[in-house]
Design a protein around this motif. Structure first.
Motif, PDB file in Angstrom:
ATOM      1  N   VAL A  32     -38.278  67.983  26.062  1.00 18.99           N
ATOM      2  CA  VAL A  32     -36.923  67.591  25.335  1.00 18.99           C
ATOM      3  C   VAL A  32     -36.435  66.185  26.268  1.00 18.99           C
ATOM      4  CG1 VAL A  32     -34.429  68.388  25.656  1.00 18.99           C
ATOM      5  CG2 VAL A  32     -36.102  69.861  25.244  1.00 18.99           C
ATOM      6  N   ARG A  33     -36.846  65.969  27.538  1.00 18.27           N
ATOM      7  CA  ARG A  33     -36.492  65.057  28.401  1.00 18.27           C
ATOM      8  C   ARG A  33     -37.332  63.710  27.452  1.00 18.27           C
ATOM      9  NH1 ARG A  33     -34.582  63.810  33.267  1.00 18.27           N
ATOM     10  NH2 ARG A  33     -34.880  65.790  33.944  1.00 18.27           N
ATOM     11  N   THR A  34     -38.471  63.964  26.987  1.00 14.82           N
ATOM     12  CA  THR A  34     -39.117  62.711  26.294  1.00 14.82           C
ATOM     13  C   THR A  34     -38.528  62.580  25.031  1.00 14.82           C
ATOM     14  OG1 THR A  34     -41.404  63.629  27.191  1.00 14.82           O
ATOM     15  CG2 THR A  34     -41.462  62.183  25.384  1.00 14.82           C
ATOM     16  N   VAL A  35     -37.919  63.767  24.152  1.00 16.04           N
ATOM     17  CA  VAL A  35     -37.299  63.127  23.119  1.00 16.04           C
ATOM     18  C   VAL A  35     -36.040  62.557  23.302  1.00 16.04           C
ATOM     19  CG1 VAL A  35     -36.018  64.727  21.272  1.00 16.04           C
ATOM     20  CG2 VAL A  35     -38.136  65.369  21.979  1.00 16.04           C
ATOM     21  N   TYR A  36     -35.222  62.886  24.395  1.00 19.21           N
ATOM     22  CA  TYR A  36     -34.046  62.228  24.669  1.00 19.21           C
ATOM     23  C   TYR A  36     -34.347  60.542  24.758  1.00 19.21           C
ATOM     24  CZ  TYR A  36     -31.672  66.373  25.719  1.00 19.21           C
ATOM     25  OH  TYR A  36     -30.698  67.637  25.376  1.00 19.21           O
ATOM     26  N   ARG A  37     -35.495  60.322  25.349  1.00 17.13           N
ATOM     27  CA  ARG A  37     -36.031  58.962  25.834  1.00 17.13           C
ATOM     28  C   ARG A  37     -36.242  58.211  24.367  1.00 17.13           C
ATOM     29  NH1 ARG A  37     -38.748  60.904  30.682  1.00 17.13           N
ATOM     30  NH2 ARG A  37     -40.579  61.016  29.331  1.00 17.13           N
ATOM     31  N   ASP A  38     -37.079  59.118  23.682  1.00 14.80           N
ATOM     32  CA  ASP A  38     -37.436  58.494  22.217  1.00 14.80           C
ATOM     33  C   ASP A  38     -36.091  58.289  21.445  1.00 14.80           C
ATOM     34  OD1 ASP A  38     -40.064  58.522  23.174  1.00 14.80           O
ATOM     35  OD2 ASP A  38     -40.536  60.646  21.917  1.00 14.80           O
ATOM     36  N   ILE A  39     -35.272  59.067  21.435  1.00 17.84           N
ATOM     37  CA  ILE A  39     -34.041  58.860  20.506  1.00 17.84           C
ATOM     38  C   ILE A  39     -33.103  57.576  21.013  1.00 17.84           C
ATOM     39  CG2 ILE A  39     -31.674  59.500  20.054  1.00 17.84           C
ATOM     40  CD1 ILE A  39     -33.750  60.986  18.569  1.00 17.84           C
ATOM     41  N   GLU A  40     -33.222  57.274  22.426  1.00 13.37           N
ATOM     42  CA  GLU A  40     -32.692  56.221  23.365  1.00 13.37           C
ATOM     43  C   GLU A  40     -33.631  55.103  22.683  1.00 13.37           C
ATOM     44  OE1 GLU A  40     -32.330  56.445  27.191  1.00 13.37           O
ATOM     45  OE2 GLU A  40     -30.743  58.219  27.016  1.00 13.37           O
ATOM     46  N   ALA A  41     -34.907  55.131  22.602  1.00 14.69           N
ATOM     47  CA  ALA A  41     -35.542  53.667  21.938  1.00 14.69           C
ATOM     48  C   ALA A  41     -35.193  53.452  20.503  1.00 14.69           C
ATOM     49  CB  ALA A  41     -37.079  54.090  22.235  1.00 14.69           C
ATOM     50  N   LEU A  42     -35.263  54.562  19.764  1.00 15.67           N
ATOM     51  CA  LEU A  42     -34.844  54.238  18.220  1.00 15.67           C
ATOM     52  C   LEU A  42     -33.590  53.671  18.085  1.00 15.67           C
ATOM     53  CD1 LEU A  42     -36.454  57.759  16.723  1.00 15.67           C
ATOM     54  CD2 LEU A  42     -37.331  55.302  16.373  1.00 15.67           C
ATOM     55  N   SER A  43     -32.361  54.399  18.742  1.00 17.22           N
ATOM     56  CA  SER A  43     -30.960  53.686  18.612  1.00 17.22           C
ATOM     57  C   SER A  43     -31.169  52.191  19.236  1.00 17.22           C
ATOM     58  CB  SER A  43     -30.494  54.390  19.355  1.00 17.22           C
ATOM     59  OG  SER A  43     -30.050  55.829  18.985  1.00 17.22           O
ATOM     60  N   ALA A  44     -31.841  51.968  20.335  1.00 12.85           N
ATOM     61  CA  ALA A  44     -31.998  50.488  20.698  1.00 12.85           C
ATOM     62  C   ALA A  44     -32.454  49.617  19.819  1.00 12.85           C
ATOM     63  CB  ALA A  44     -32.874  50.391  22.001  1.00 12.85           C
ATOM     64  N   ALA A  45     -33.539  50.326  18.934  1.00 12.23           N
ATOM     65  CA  ALA A  45     -34.141  49.305  17.833  1.00 12.23           C
ATOM     66  C   ALA A  45     -33.264  49.312  16.727  1.00 12.23           C
ATOM     67  CB  ALA A  45     -35.643  49.702  17.446  1.00 12.23           C
TER      68      ALA A  45
END
Length: 331
Positions: A32-45
């Protein structure tokens, strides 16, 4: 890879709507921690992602947002076009639909992937029916397919193998299966399996049914095949096989190599008659140890063959050929 995972998150949210971080993690097989980081990356993009807290919360894309990115690799594009079987689609009345869908998919593919799709279509052709059987006549297949799709009940007159052969049945079709060129419909109540080519008459009813939410067509078919093979070969035989000799088909157990190079194994058999005919084909390459009735039948057949043809002789016809010695049958 992270880039592939980000694309997968986008496509999952695009096709399924709101999803929790836990559900995304389960789908992608990450934490789940990896998903949180990926969501942040998508939002930043700049991807318009929104997260809602609470029991009914989760992540979702802004309404109306859709990405044109398919994420297809060359191998995936090839597999997609290989999966399209024009023969079965035409039988279901979907030949033109399949052609139109493939045309649209090809147009949506990136330019560098289109040659891969064309290459797979030109080099592989799927032909499901076997060589030594005429194609089954299935005039009611489109009607059955329509009933499967629309959850509509059917009343059919069906021909089965045992008496009485022609029976009336009320079917709630859950799905269709194509096996070795033959169509089967899996239908409730039960469910049970019926050959579509054995439907003699069909009436589509106004009555609709509810397909069980937990029904898995692929899982049911796998279990049905296992049960079918078990019923087809309910008995067992213990045999010895000469070096280099093998028996076709699954189900052999307890195989082990003996000192003389022969292999002792247990094999499933359909019946004594069927096993007698199959084992005779192997000649001296097989010895049946059990059941005793099958061993005795083969011995009688061998004795009858010796009586009919006489002892083996040389080309000159004056001396019997010497038989090779074999190890004695173990007690």
């Amino acid at each position: 890879m992270k880039s592939s995972r980000l694309v997968s998150i986008l496509l999952l949210l695009q096709t399924r709507g709101r999803m929790t971080a836990a559900r995304l993690a389960e789908e992608l097989e990450v934490s789940v921690r990896t998903v949180y980081r990926d969501i942040e990356a998508l939002s930043a993009a700049g991807v318009p992602l929104y997260g809602d807290a609470g029991h009914a919360g989760g992540y979702r894309l802004l309404d109306g947002y859709r990405t044109r990115l398919t994420g297809l690799t060359a191998d995936e594009a090839e597999a997609l076009f290989l999966a399209g079987a024009p023969g079965p689609a035409a039988q279901l009345g979907l030949g033109s639909v399949l052609a139109a869908a493939q045309l649209k998919v090809r147009a949506a593919l990136p330019a560098e992937l289109r040659p891969h799709a064309d290459r797979i279509s030109g080099r592989f052709h799927l032909d499901a029916p076997g060589w030594y059987a005429d194609a089954d006549e299935t005039p009611y297949l489109p009607d059955v397919a329509d009933a499967v799709w629309n959850c509509r009940a059917l009343h059919v007159r069906y021909r089965r193998w045992r008496e009485p052969t022609d029976v009336e049945r009320h079917l709630e079709p859950y799905g269709l299966v194509l096996k070795a060129g033959r169509w089967y419909v899996v239908a409730g109540p039960g469910p049970r399996t019926y050959r579509v080519d054995q439907i003699l008459r069909l009436t589509s009813l106004e009555q609709r049914f509810t397909r069980p939410d937990d029904f898995d067509l692929a899982g049911y078919w796998a279990a049905y095949q296992r049960d079918f093979h078990h019923r087809l070969r309910p008995a067992r035989a213990v045999v010895r096989l000469a070096p280099g000799v093998s028996l076709p088909g699954p189900g052999q157990t307890d195989a082990h190599l003996e000192e003389d190079g022969w292999t002792r194994t247990t094999v499933p058999i359909e019946s004594l008659d069927h096993a007698h005919a199959e084992f005779l084909r192997l000649g001296t390459g097989i010895e049946v140890l059990e059941p005793q009735e099958l061993r005795d039948r083969l011995a009688r057949t061998a004795a009858e063959l010796v009586e009919r043809y006489g002892s083996p002789r040389t080309a000159a016809g004056d001396r019997p050929l010497r038989q090779p010695r074999r190890s004695a049958h173990p007690a």
